[in-house]
Design a protein around this motif. Structure first.
Motif, PDB file in Angstrom:
ATOM      1  N   SER A 112       7.558  -8.777 -16.863  1.00 22.95           N
ATOM      2  CA  SER A 112       7.908  -9.810 -15.892  1.00 22.95           C
ATOM      3  C   SER A 112       6.836 -10.034 -14.824  1.00 22.95           C
ATOM      4  O   SER A 112       6.868 -11.061 -14.129  1.00 22.95           O
ATOM      5  CB  SER A 112       9.238  -9.462 -15.217  1.00 22.95           C
ATOM      6  N   VAL A 113       5.912  -9.097 -14.680  1.00 23.76           N
ATOM      7  CA  VAL A 113       4.898  -9.237 -13.624  1.00 23.76           C
ATOM      8  C   VAL A 113       3.477  -9.345 -14.182  1.00 23.76           C
ATOM      9  O   VAL A 113       2.534  -9.539 -13.413  1.00 23.76           O
ATOM     10  CB  VAL A 113       4.959  -8.072 -12.620  1.00 23.76           C
ATOM     11  N   LYS A 114       3.327  -9.237 -15.486  1.00 23.56           N
ATOM     12  CA  LYS A 114       1.990  -9.324 -16.073  1.00 23.56           C
ATOM     13  C   LYS A 114       1.337 -10.657 -15.733  1.00 23.56           C
ATOM     14  O   LYS A 114       1.962 -11.706 -15.836  1.00 23.56           O
ATOM     15  CB  LYS A 114       2.075  -9.149 -17.592  1.00 23.56           C
ATOM     16  N   GLY A 115       0.083 -10.584 -15.334  1.00 26.25           N
ATOM     17  CA  GLY A 115      -0.644 -11.789 -14.963  1.00 26.25           C
ATOM     18  C   GLY A 115      -0.456 -12.210 -13.512  1.00 26.25           C
ATOM     19  O   GLY A 115      -1.180 -13.084 -13.022  1.00 26.25           O
ATOM     20  N   ARG A 116       0.522 -11.600 -12.833  1.00 29.48           N
ATOM     21  CA  ARG A 116       0.774 -11.953 -11.427  1.00 29.48           C
ATOM     22  C   ARG A 116       0.512 -10.779 -10.484  1.00 29.48           C
ATOM     23  O   ARG A 116       0.058 -10.989  -9.362  1.00 29.48           O
ATOM     24  CB  ARG A 116       2.222 -12.416 -11.255  1.00 29.48           C
ATOM     25  N   PHE A 117       0.806  -9.568 -10.940  1.00 24.41           N
ATOM     26  CA  PHE A 117       0.640  -8.375 -10.112  1.00 24.41           C
ATOM     27  C   PHE A 117      -0.525  -7.542 -10.628  1.00 24.41           C
ATOM     28  O   PHE A 117      -0.779  -7.492 -11.834  1.00 24.41           O
ATOM     29  CB  PHE A 117       1.896  -7.508 -10.151  1.00 24.41           C
ATOM     30  N   THR A 118      -1.195  -6.882  -9.709  1.00 22.57           N
ATOM     31  CA  THR A 118      -2.291  -5.985 -10.066  1.00 22.57           C
ATOM     32  C   THR A 118      -2.149  -4.683  -9.297  1.00 22.57           C
ATOM     33  O   THR A 118      -2.047  -4.700  -8.065  1.00 22.57           O
ATOM     34  CB  THR A 118      -3.658  -6.608  -9.747  1.00 22.57           C
ATOM     35  N   ILE A 119      -2.153  -3.576 -10.024  1.00 22.08           N
ATOM     36  CA  ILE A 119      -2.109  -2.265  -9.392  1.00 22.08           C
ATOM     37  C   ILE A 119      -3.510  -1.672  -9.389  1.00 22.08           C
ATOM     38  O   ILE A 119      -4.266  -1.842 -10.344  1.00 22.08           O
ATOM     39  CB  ILE A 119      -1.106  -1.330 -10.109  1.00 22.08           C
ATOM     40  N   SER A 120      -3.853  -1.009  -8.307  1.00 20.05           N
ATOM     41  CA  SER A 120      -5.159  -0.364  -8.207  1.00 20.05           C
ATOM     42  C   SER A 120      -5.018   0.884  -7.341  1.00 20.05           C
ATOM     43  O   SER A 120      -4.009   1.053  -6.653  1.00 20.05           O
ATOM     44  CB  SER A 120      -6.202  -1.314  -7.613  1.00 20.05           C
ATOM     45  N   ARG A 121      -6.012   1.751  -7.414  1.00 18.97           N
ATOM     46  CA  ARG A 121      -5.948   2.948  -6.592  1.00 18.97           C
ATOM     47  C   ARG A 121      -7.325   3.296  -6.061  1.00 18.97           C
ATOM     48  O   ARG A 121      -8.331   3.054  -6.719  1.00 18.97           O
ATOM     49  CB  ARG A 121      -5.343   4.130  -7.356  1.00 18.97           C
ATOM     50  N   ASP A 122      -7.326   3.835  -4.874  1.00 18.84           N
ATOM     51  CA  ASP A 122      -8.550   4.315  -4.247  1.00 18.84           C
ATOM     52  C   ASP A 122      -8.394   5.821  -4.123  1.00 18.84           C
ATOM     53  O   ASP A 122      -7.701   6.303  -3.214  1.00 18.84           O
ATOM     54  CB  ASP A 122      -8.726   3.648  -2.877  1.00 18.84           C
ATOM     55  N   ASN A 123      -8.983   6.553  -5.035  1.00 20.48           N
ATOM     56  CA  ASN A 123      -8.809   8.005  -5.051  1.00 20.48           C
ATOM     57  C   ASN A 123      -9.374   8.661  -3.801  1.00 20.48           C
ATOM     58  O   ASN A 123      -8.871   9.685  -3.356  1.00 20.48           O
ATOM     59  CB  ASN A 123      -9.432   8.603  -6.304  1.00 20.48           C
ATOM     60  N   ALA A 124     -10.416   8.061  -3.233  1.00 14.58           N
ATOM     61  CA  ALA A 124     -11.015   8.636  -2.023  1.00 14.58           C
ATOM     62  C   ALA A 124     -10.054   8.560  -0.838  1.00 14.58           C
ATOM     63  O   ALA A 124     -10.060   9.424   0.042  1.00 14.58           O
ATOM     64  CB  ALA A 124     -12.321   7.930  -1.696  1.00 14.58           C
ATOM     65  N   ILE A 158      -0.368   3.426 -12.674  1.00 10.89           N
ATOM     66  CA  ILE A 158      -1.787   3.659 -12.902  1.00 10.89           C
ATOM     67  C   ILE A 158      -2.041   5.158 -12.919  1.00 10.89           C
ATOM     68  O   ILE A 158      -1.503   5.905 -12.105  1.00 10.89           O
ATOM     69  CB  ILE A 158      -2.641   2.957 -11.818  1.00 10.89           C
ATOM     70  N   THR A 159      -2.833   5.594 -13.905  1.00 14.55           N
ATOM     71  CA  THR A 159      -3.153   7.007 -13.998  1.00 14.55           C
ATOM     72  C   THR A 159      -4.386   7.322 -13.162  1.00 14.55           C
ATOM     73  O   THR A 159      -5.092   6.424 -12.695  1.00 14.55           O
ATOM     74  CB  THR A 159      -3.429   7.414 -15.451  1.00 14.55           C
ATOM     75  N   ARG A 160      -4.651   8.627 -13.007  1.00 12.06           N
ATOM     76  CA  ARG A 160      -5.839   9.031 -12.255  1.00 12.06           C
ATOM     77  C   ARG A 160      -7.113   8.479 -12.898  1.00 12.06           C
ATOM     78  O   ARG A 160      -8.079   8.157 -12.200  1.00 12.06           O
ATOM     79  CB  ARG A 160      -5.902  10.546 -12.174  1.00 12.06           C
ATOM     80  N   SER A 182       0.844  -1.191   0.000  1.00 14.90           N
ATOM     81  CA  SER A 182       0.000   0.000   0.000  1.00 14.90           C
ATOM     82  C   SER A 182       0.878   1.240   0.000  1.00 14.90           C
ATOM     83  O   SER A 182       1.971   1.230   0.567  1.00 14.90           O
ATOM     84  CB  SER A 182      -0.907   0.029   1.234  1.00 14.90           C
ATOM     85  N   CYS A 183       0.383   2.292  -0.613  1.00 22.40           N
ATOM     86  CA  CYS A 183       1.095   3.563  -0.636  1.00 22.40           C
ATOM     87  C   CYS A 183       0.083   4.674  -0.436  1.00 22.40           C
ATOM     88  O   CYS A 183      -0.787   4.881  -1.290  1.00 22.40           O
ATOM     89  CB  CYS A 183       1.836   3.751  -1.948  1.00 22.40           C
ATOM     90  N   ALA A 184       0.204   5.351   0.686  1.00 19.67           N
ATOM     91  CA  ALA A 184      -0.713   6.443   1.004  1.00 19.67           C
ATOM     92  C   ALA A 184      -0.057   7.773   0.663  1.00 19.67           C
ATOM     93  O   ALA A 184       1.070   8.048   1.086  1.00 19.67           O
ATOM     94  CB  ALA A 184      -1.075   6.398   2.484  1.00 19.67           C
ATOM     95  N   ALA A 185      -0.771   8.582  -0.093  1.00 20.83           N
ATOM     96  CA  ALA A 185      -0.264   9.890  -0.505  1.00 20.83           C
ATOM     97  C   ALA A 185      -0.910  10.997   0.318  1.00 20.83           C
ATOM     98  O   ALA A 185      -2.079  10.912   0.693  1.00 20.83           O
ATOM     99  CB  ALA A 185      -0.550  10.119  -1.983  1.00 20.83           C
TER     100      ALA A 185
END
Length: 116
Positions: A62-74, A51-53, A21-24
């Motif tokens: 090397s990570v396709k199919g294994r890693f997933t990036i997502s973001r919670d704008n709220a 990931i864009t806004r 997790s990364c909190a901004a």
């Protein structure tokens, strides 16, 4: 200024999963894209996923199919779900934010170690 705080790294066996997790905070309105990079000992820092806004994503081959990036704008938080981890995924993982004018900000990094 943008501040980034990562969490979720650790030690896991090959085949296991971790979620980073990364909190901004700070000037979050200026952030266009966020991503994860990693740097293994003796190697250059490399892009893992971004990931864009608007939600468009990009992954290293090397990570396709294994890693997933997502973001919670709220919550101003970006996540990296890492499945089927391999020993070669061992690295320090850094969160990154890019503003609309191209400024880059980095988190302090979190260690991910995958044992064989």
């Amino acid at each position: 200024q943008v501040q980034l705080v990562e969490s979720g790294g650790g030690l896991v066996q090959a085949g296991g999963s971790l979620r980073l997790s990364c909190a901004a905070s700070g000037s979050i309105f200026s952030i266009n894209a966020m991503g994860w990079y990693r740097q293994a000992p003796g190697k250059s820092r490399e892009l893992v996923a971004a990931i864009t806004r608007a939600g468009s994503t990009n992954y290293a081959d090397s990570v396709k199919g294994r890693f997933t990036i997502s973001r919670d704008n709220a919550k101003n938080t970006v996540y990296l779900q890492m499945n089927s981890l391999k020993p070669e995924d061992t690295a320090v993982y850094y969160c990154n934010a890019e503003t609309r004018i191209g400024r880059l900000f980095w988190g302090q990094g979190t260690q991910v170690t995958v044992s064989s």
